[in-house]
Write an enzyme that holds these catalytic residues in place. Structure first.
Site, mmCIF file in Angstrom:
data_model
loop_
_atom_site.group_PDB
_atom_site.id
_atom_site.type_symbol
_atom_site.label_atom_id
_atom_site.label_comp_id
_atom_site.label_asym_id
_atom_site.label_seq_id
_atom_site.Cartn_x
_atom_site.Cartn_y
_atom_site.Cartn_z
ATOM 1 N N ASP A 231 32.467 24.653 7.639
ATOM 2 C CA ASP A 231 32.737 24.314 8.847
ATOM 3 C C ASP A 231 31.507 24.527 9.937
ATOM 4 O O ASP A 231 31.228 23.644 10.865
ATOM 5 C CB ASP A 231 33.463 25.755 9.393
ATOM 6 C CG ASP A 231 34.962 25.312 9.260
ATOM 7 O OD1 ASP A 231 35.471 24.328 8.653
ATOM 8 O OD2 ASP A 231 35.719 26.458 9.120
ATOM 9 N N ARG B 163 20.347 36.500 2.361
ATOM 10 C CA ARG B 163 20.078 37.610 3.188
ATOM 11 C C ARG B 163 19.904 38.901 2.513
ATOM 12 O O ARG B 163 20.803 39.364 1.615
ATOM 13 C CB ARG B 163 20.848 37.460 4.330
ATOM 14 C CG ARG B 163 21.086 36.288 5.194
ATOM 15 C CD ARG B 163 21.425 36.546 6.498
ATOM 16 N NE ARG B 163 21.360 35.550 7.369
ATOM 17 C CZ ARG B 163 21.620 35.557 8.806
ATOM 18 N NH1 ARG B 163 21.910 36.466 9.405
ATOM 19 N NH2 ARG B 163 21.244 34.581 9.527
ATOM 20 N N ARG C 128 13.809 44.274 -2.866
ATOM 21 C CA ARG C 128 13.110 42.953 -2.782
ATOM 22 C C ARG C 128 13.288 42.263 -4.052
ATOM 23 O O ARG C 128 13.511 41.104 -4.047
ATOM 24 C CB ARG C 128 11.520 43.080 -2.418
ATOM 25 C CG ARG C 128 11.124 41.764 -2.077
ATOM 26 C CD ARG C 128 9.369 42.074 -1.699
ATOM 27 N NE ARG C 128 8.778 40.701 -1.598
ATOM 28 C CZ ARG C 128 7.639 40.449 -1.640
ATOM 29 N NH1 ARG C 128 6.742 41.153 -1.934
ATOM 30 N NH2 ARG C 128 6.932 39.061 -1.400
ATOM 31 N N ASN D 17 11.916 32.016 1.522
ATOM 32 C CA ASN D 17 10.965 33.053 1.198
ATOM 33 C C ASN D 17 11.634 33.918 0.029
ATOM 34 O O ASN D 17 12.799 34.052 0.164
ATOM 35 C CB ASN D 17 10.815 33.953 2.497
ATOM 36 C CG ASN D 17 9.517 33.199 3.153
ATOM 37 O OD1 ASN D 17 8.858 32.662 2.903
ATOM 38 N ND2 ASN D 17 9.840 33.361 4.631
ATOM 39 N N ASP E 11 0.968 30.183 8.823
ATOM 40 C CA ASP E 11 0.121 31.347 9.289
ATOM 41 C C ASP E 11 -1.162 30.761 9.757
ATOM 42 O O ASP E 11 -2.038 31.389 10.763
ATOM 43 C CB ASP E 11 -0.014 32.047 8.198
ATOM 44 C CG ASP E 11 1.109 32.361 7.403
ATOM 45 O OD1 ASP E 11 1.354 33.712 7.074
ATOM 46 O OD2 ASP E 11 1.908 31.433 6.707
ATOM 47 N N ARG F 39 -0.780 30.009 13.457
ATOM 48 C CA ARG F 39 -0.915 31.362 14.372
ATOM 49 C C ARG F 39 -2.446 31.711 14.321
ATOM 50 O O ARG F 39 -2.794 32.358 15.437
ATOM 51 C CB ARG F 39 -0.254 32.468 13.666
ATOM 52 C CG ARG F 39 1.331 32.087 13.787
ATOM 53 C CD ARG F 39 2.140 33.027 12.992
ATOM 54 N NE ARG F 39 3.696 32.777 13.088
ATOM 55 C CZ ARG F 39 4.556 32.866 11.860
ATOM 56 N NH1 ARG F 39 4.203 33.358 10.850
ATOM 57 N NH2 ARG F 39 5.855 32.745 12.243
ATOM 58 N N HIS G 110 1.748 33.615 1.284
ATOM 59 C CA HIS G 110 2.422 33.663 2.582
ATOM 60 C C HIS G 110 2.971 35.335 2.622
ATOM 61 O O HIS G 110 4.150 35.358 2.234
ATOM 62 C CB HIS G 110 3.460 32.616 2.751
ATOM 63 C CG HIS G 110 4.204 32.619 3.878
ATOM 64 N ND1 HIS G 110 3.715 32.816 5.019
ATOM 65 C CD2 HIS G 110 5.584 32.812 4.086
ATOM 66 C CE1 HIS G 110 4.584 33.078 5.911
ATOM 67 N NE2 HIS G 110 5.673 32.971 5.502
#
Length: 350
Positions: A73, A116, A123, A155, A183, A186, A210
């Site tokens: 959807d 998620r 981790r 990631n 990175d 930035r 990273h």
């Protein structure tokens, strides 16, 4: 969800109006076979995936864009939302499906999908779930686009780029991680902000992981072609190491700040990945700090590991790694960064 796409079939019976609306001129030649049809597939239509898709569309990078996600959807809704903007965008065919056959013939497959983290989840456990997810993503991409280049954004990007390489069986030049491309952007922004210049005039790289063990290449920074640190030395201007480290830490923590403020990052990574896609598809041979197979560079050993190094990119993926001069301290930091990634990979048993 069946394959949905832009279509010219309207009216009763699905009449193809493109055949009746226009009349061919006499003695016309068929379309040129030399025109290259370019196609990108984006896997995962979350905030990052859609920021990438939207940026690719506005920059007119492809003839066809395919979207894949497990949530049918949301996937169809995102596709329709983009299609409804057709009058304001360059002409691009947009397809979407939960079936990976929609990615067939892709020049570039961009993987943004990822699990998620659950509350209290380690981790390592999160990474193991992402590896399981990649086992359902990479093989069908390879099946339908055996000549594609894989660009991993999910990631932890360095480890998952390694996983994608192992699962795909592709040569290492055709598996790339978005790495520290953002990175470094930035980093350039912060240096430009300190010096009050345009970030495009700043040459500066973040390499390695990273993540927290990334390495700022201070020795190679230049502004308008002027090496910054050697210039300051000649001018006898002292620049304390703490000042440099503070700027680096701002780079490392900048994504966390954005996430704490708006809940996620999207636009900057969208522009970063579209920038990589442009370089690859248009064979621009520009140099980007991206995650590549780094074994053998700067004394990195101990196993196959992907981390970011300044690499020249083109139509065939990674064309080579730039022979950037690093100080002994930077080389040591880079090797430590590689060890950090290898330790994580060893826990996965891949």
């Amino acid at each position: 969800m069946k394959n949905s796409s832009s279509s010219s079939s309207l009216g009763p019976g699905g009449l193809d109006l493109s055949q009746v609306f226009f009349k061919s001129i006499s003695n016309a030649a068929p379309p040129s076979p030399t025109k290259r049809h370019t196609k990108i597939s984006v896997i995962g239509v979350g905030n990052v995936g859609m920021a990438i898709a939207q940026t690719i569309l506005t920059q007119d990078l492809v003839d066809e864009l395919a979207l894949v996600d497990a949530k049918s959807d949301k996937l169809r809704g995102e596709m329709l939302d983009l299609q409804h903007a057709a009058a304001f965008l360059p002409r691009t065919k947009i397809n979407a499906s939960t079936d990976y056959s929609v990615t067939s013939g892709s020049d570039l497959c961009i993987v943004t999908a990822g699990a998620r983290q659950n509350l209290g989840e380690s981790r390592l456990n999160l990474l193991q779930r992402n590896v399981a997810l990649f086992k359902s993503i990479i093989p069908p991409l390879v099946k339908y686009s055996p000549d594609t280049t894989l660009l991993v954004v999910s990631n932890p990007v360095d480890v998952l780029t390694y996983v994608a390489w192992k699962l795909s069986g592709f040569p290492a030049n055709r598996v790339i991680g978005s790495g520290t491309n953002l990175d470094s952007s930035r980093f350039r922004f912060l240096i430009a902000d300190h010096l009050d210049v345009n970030a495009q005039d700043v040459q500066a790289y973040i390499v390695g992981e990273h993540g927290d063990s990334s390495v700022a290449l201070w020795s190679g920074i230049s502004v308008g072609g002027v090496p910054v640190l050697s210039f300051l030395e000649r001018q006898q201007i002292a620049l304390e190491k703490e000042t440099l480290e503070k700027i680096h830490q701002e780079v490392v923590h900048s994504a966390y700040e954005v996430i704490s403020l708006k809940g996620y990052t999207s636009w900057a990574i969208g522009y970063s990945v579209a920038n990589l896609a442009r370089t690859i598809l248009r064979d621009q041979r520009r140099i980007h700090p991206v995650s590549v197979l780094a074994k053998g560079f700067y004394g990195i050993d101990g196993g196959d590991v992907f981390l970011s190094l300044p690499a020249q990119l083109g139509r065939s993926g990674v064309l080579g790694v730039t022979n950037v001069h690093l100080t002994d301290e930077e080389i040591e930091q880079l090797r430590n960064s590689a060890k950090t990634i290898l330790e994580v990979q060893s826990q996965l048993g891949i």
